[in-house]
Design a protein around this motif. Structure first.
Motif, PDB file in Angstrom:
ATOM      1  N   SER A 175    -100.624  19.529  53.342  1.00 49.74           N
ATOM      2  CA  SER A 175    -101.977  19.288  54.125  1.00 49.74           C
ATOM      3  C   SER A 175    -102.074  18.712  55.483  1.00 49.74           C
ATOM      4  O   SER A 175    -101.929  17.451  55.062  1.00 49.74           O
ATOM      5  CB  SER A 175    -103.078  19.431  52.890  1.00 49.74           C
ATOM      6  OG  SER A 175    -103.225  20.305  51.748  1.00 49.74           O
ATOM      7  N   ILE A 176    -101.874  19.531  56.618  1.00 48.15           N
ATOM      8  CA  ILE A 176    -102.162  18.535  57.143  1.00 48.15           C
ATOM      9  C   ILE A 176    -103.816  18.773  58.525  1.00 48.15           C
ATOM     10  O   ILE A 176    -103.417  19.995  58.087  1.00 48.15           O
ATOM     11  CB  ILE A 176    -100.684  19.034  58.284  1.00 48.15           C
ATOM     12  CG1 ILE A 176     -99.378  18.470  57.132  1.00 48.15           C
ATOM     13  CG2 ILE A 176    -101.220  18.233  59.418  1.00 48.15           C
ATOM     14  CD1 ILE A 176     -98.199  18.936  58.326  1.00 48.15           C
ATOM     15  N   ASP A 177    -104.209  17.680  58.939  1.00 43.64           N
ATOM     16  CA  ASP A 177    -105.611  18.286  59.646  1.00 43.64           C
ATOM     17  C   ASP A 177    -105.401  17.507  60.606  1.00 43.64           C
ATOM     18  O   ASP A 177    -104.738  16.909  60.810  1.00 43.64           O
ATOM     19  CB  ASP A 177    -106.333  17.573  58.667  1.00 43.64           C
ATOM     20  CG  ASP A 177    -107.595  17.926  59.237  1.00 43.64           C
ATOM     21  OD1 ASP A 177    -107.927  19.540  59.538  1.00 43.64           O
ATOM     22  OD2 ASP A 177    -108.133  17.854  59.822  1.00 43.64           O
ATOM     23  N   LEU A 200     -92.207  27.097  53.938  1.00 45.29           N
ATOM     24  CA  LEU A 200     -92.854  27.821  53.872  1.00 45.29           C
ATOM     25  C   LEU A 200     -93.952  27.041  55.131  1.00 45.29           C
ATOM     26  O   LEU A 200     -94.105  25.293  54.620  1.00 45.29           O
ATOM     27  CB  LEU A 200     -93.420  28.230  52.613  1.00 45.29           C
ATOM     28  CG  LEU A 200     -92.995  28.893  52.176  1.00 45.29           C
ATOM     29  CD1 LEU A 200     -93.408  29.645  51.103  1.00 45.29           C
ATOM     30  CD2 LEU A 200     -92.373  29.922  52.517  1.00 45.29           C
ATOM     31  N   ALA A 201     -94.587  27.769  55.888  1.00 45.49           N
ATOM     32  CA  ALA A 201     -95.563  26.879  56.634  1.00 45.49           C
ATOM     33  C   ALA A 201     -96.683  27.589  56.937  1.00 45.49           C
ATOM     34  O   ALA A 201     -96.281  28.741  57.475  1.00 45.49           O
ATOM     35  CB  ALA A 201     -94.626  25.979  57.859  1.00 45.49           C
ATOM     36  N   ALA A 202     -97.154  27.236  57.328  1.00 46.92           N
ATOM     37  CA  ALA A 202     -99.278  28.024  57.331  1.00 46.92           C
ATOM     38  C   ALA A 202    -100.091  27.468  58.281  1.00 46.92           C
ATOM     39  O   ALA A 202    -100.408  26.192  58.164  1.00 46.92           O
ATOM     40  CB  ALA A 202     -99.925  29.061  55.649  1.00 46.92           C
ATOM     41  N   ARG A 203    -100.602  28.204  58.757  1.00 42.83           N
ATOM     42  CA  ARG A 203    -102.043  26.971  59.246  1.00 42.83           C
ATOM     43  C   ARG A 203    -102.818  28.601  58.871  1.00 42.83           C
ATOM     44  O   ARG A 203    -103.683  29.863  58.507  1.00 42.83           O
ATOM     45  CB  ARG A 203    -102.190  28.183  61.265  1.00 42.83           C
ATOM     46  CG  ARG A 203    -103.660  27.655  61.316  1.00 42.83           C
ATOM     47  CD  ARG A 203    -103.633  28.689  62.583  1.00 42.83           C
ATOM     48  NE  ARG A 203    -104.919  27.783  63.137  1.00 42.83           N
ATOM     49  CZ  ARG A 203    -105.785  28.838  64.039  1.00 42.83           C
ATOM     50  NH1 ARG A 203    -105.557  30.304  64.799  1.00 42.83           N
ATOM     51  NH2 ARG A 203    -106.790  28.809  64.871  1.00 42.83           N
ATOM     52  N   PHE A 221    -102.680  23.388  58.386  1.00 32.63           N
ATOM     53  CA  PHE A 221    -102.109  23.487  58.253  1.00 32.63           C
ATOM     54  C   PHE A 221    -101.748  23.411  56.940  1.00 32.63           C
ATOM     55  O   PHE A 221    -101.768  22.053  56.113  1.00 32.63           O
ATOM     56  CB  PHE A 221    -101.390  23.648  59.245  1.00 32.63           C
ATOM     57  CG  PHE A 221    -101.629  23.583  60.444  1.00 32.63           C
ATOM     58  CD1 PHE A 221    -101.284  24.625  61.220  1.00 32.63           C
ATOM     59  CD2 PHE A 221    -102.189  23.040  61.668  1.00 32.63           C
ATOM     60  CE1 PHE A 221    -100.669  24.750  62.189  1.00 32.63           C
ATOM     61  CE2 PHE A 221    -102.583  23.123  62.433  1.00 32.63           C
ATOM     62  CZ  PHE A 221    -101.599  24.257  63.531  1.00 32.63           C
ATOM     63  N   VAL A 222    -100.357  24.095  56.092  1.00 29.96           N
ATOM     64  CA  VAL A 222    -100.376  23.916  54.888  1.00 29.96           C
ATOM     65  C   VAL A 222     -98.525  23.715  55.032  1.00 29.96           C
ATOM     66  O   VAL A 222     -97.669  24.977  55.812  1.00 29.96           O
ATOM     67  CB  VAL A 222    -100.952  24.550  53.571  1.00 29.96           C
ATOM     68  CG1 VAL A 222     -99.824  24.872  52.928  1.00 29.96           C
ATOM     69  CG2 VAL A 222    -102.405  24.362  53.605  1.00 29.96           C
ATOM     70  N   VAL A 223     -97.606  23.434  54.385  1.00 28.47           N
ATOM     71  CA  VAL A 223     -96.857  23.249  53.734  1.00 28.47           C
ATOM     72  C   VAL A 223     -96.059  23.359  52.870  1.00 28.47           C
ATOM     73  O   VAL A 223     -96.798  22.648  51.791  1.00 28.47           O
ATOM     74  CB  VAL A 223     -95.186  22.308  55.054  1.00 28.47           C
ATOM     75  CG1 VAL A 223     -96.379  22.340  56.249  1.00 28.47           C
ATOM     76  CG2 VAL A 223     -95.541  20.892  54.473  1.00 28.47           C
TER      77      VAL A 223
END
Length: 333
Positions: free
Chosen positions: A213-215, A251-254, A260-262
């Motif tokens: 999880s990326i913020d 996989l990478a998503a906003r 964001f999630v990878v």
């Protein structure tokens, strides 16, 4: 929905053959008309059974059974005009035969099955015309068959082209539905659909997997100080920094405004660590700092994508708090 329409079409076909059989038996003055009428009613029963199967037990018709079922149905339908000719001796005008040829070209989705069945109908019709005789030359009979063949080919090609366009349109709509407009990454729905598949495959194949999880830190301050256009540029830059993952079958998503999630899967633990390091490096080079939290499946625990996302999100929040208040860590130590 498509299966419902198919079931309805087959059901209407059954009704049509019931009407044909009854009307033919009551009003057709040709000899031995009872036989083709009986075949028409049997055809109606076959189509009714298929309609019920499509409506109630759709899973029975898989990609292996479908060609067999289509061929059997086409044979049952195609035999109707041939039985009529065989028992009544009326080989021309063979309107029913011509309609069957056109129907085979339009409705049978398997090219070679349609070609073989149409060829058999042509040969049988020409043979009956020779055997029973007609009031017109054989050439006229053959010409009518050729016209029907050409029409069947035109309809088949048109339908295949339309079907291909529909598939491409559906693929595009599906892709748009799971894609984030601003970054080109997956959106929340996309990571939900593809993330579950990636997790299941990784567990089945015993491949290592990690969820991150990326913020983006301080995005609100960017929006307040420089406007939302500047904030969007930060989001776009973060998406660009992660887009290489999609090209690498990762996989990478906003999933939210600045979230964001990878989902990373590799053949070995070392390769997985390399992917993690590259993600950290990619987002670490951005002008705006980010916080990252990771979660890995644990042996003996129930493993779900939702659980891994929740854990990585908690770890990301812990990382964000440590970055904002490093003195808390030193106090705890």
């Amino acid at each position: 929905m498509a299966d419902d329409r198919l079931a309805l079409t087959v059901g209407l076909g059954a009704v049509l053959f019931v009407v044909v059989g009854i009307v033919q038996l009551l009003f057709d003055t040709a000899r031995d008309v009872w036989a083709p009428s009986a075949v028409a009613l049997v055809t109606a029963l076959v189509l009714a059974a298929e309609c019920l199967m499509l409506w109630r037990r759709r899973t029975v018709i898989d990609r292996f059974r479908a060609p067999v079922l289509v061929t059997m149905t086409a044979v049952v339908v195609g035999i109707n005009p041939l039985v009529y000719i065989a028992f009544t001796g009326i080989a021309y005008p063979a309107i029913g035969t011509l309609l069957v040829i056109v129907a085979l070209g339009a409705l049978v989705p398997y090219r070679w099955i349609a070609v073989i069945l149409i060829a058999l109908v042509n040969v049988a019709s020409a043979g009956f015309a020779v055997g029973f005789g007609t009031d017109v030359p054989l050439g006229s009979v053959v010409l009518q068959l050729v016209k029907a063949d050409v029409l069947a080919v035109i309809i088949a090609l048109t339908w295949r082209r339309t079907e291909s366009r529909l598939h491409r349109a559906n693929d595009l709509i599906t892709e748009l539905a799971i894609t984030d407009d601003l970054t080109g990454l997956l959106n929340r729905r996309g990571i939900g659909e593809r993330g579950h598949v990636a997790l299941d495959n990784a567990l089945i194949e015993s491949r290592p997997l990690v969820v991150g999880s990326i913020d983006v830190d301080g995005l609100k301050q960017v929006n307040d100080s420089h406007g939302h256009a500047a904030g969007d540029q930060v989001i776009e830059a973060t998406g660009a920094a992660l887009r290489w993952l999609l090209d690498a079958d990762q996989l990478a998503a906003r999933i939210g405004g600045d979230e964001f999630v990878v989902v990373l899967v590799a053949d070995s633990e070392s390769r997985l660590r390399d992917l993690q390091a590259r993600v950290v490096e990619s987002v670490g080079s951005l002008s705006q700092p980010v916080s990252i939290g990771w979660a890995v499946p644990r042996v003996g625990e129930t493993i779900t994508l939702t659980g891994l996302l929740s854990e990585s999100d908690r770890n990301m929040l812990d990382e964000k708090r440590r970055r904002r208040h490093p003195q808390l860590d030193s106090t705890i130590d």
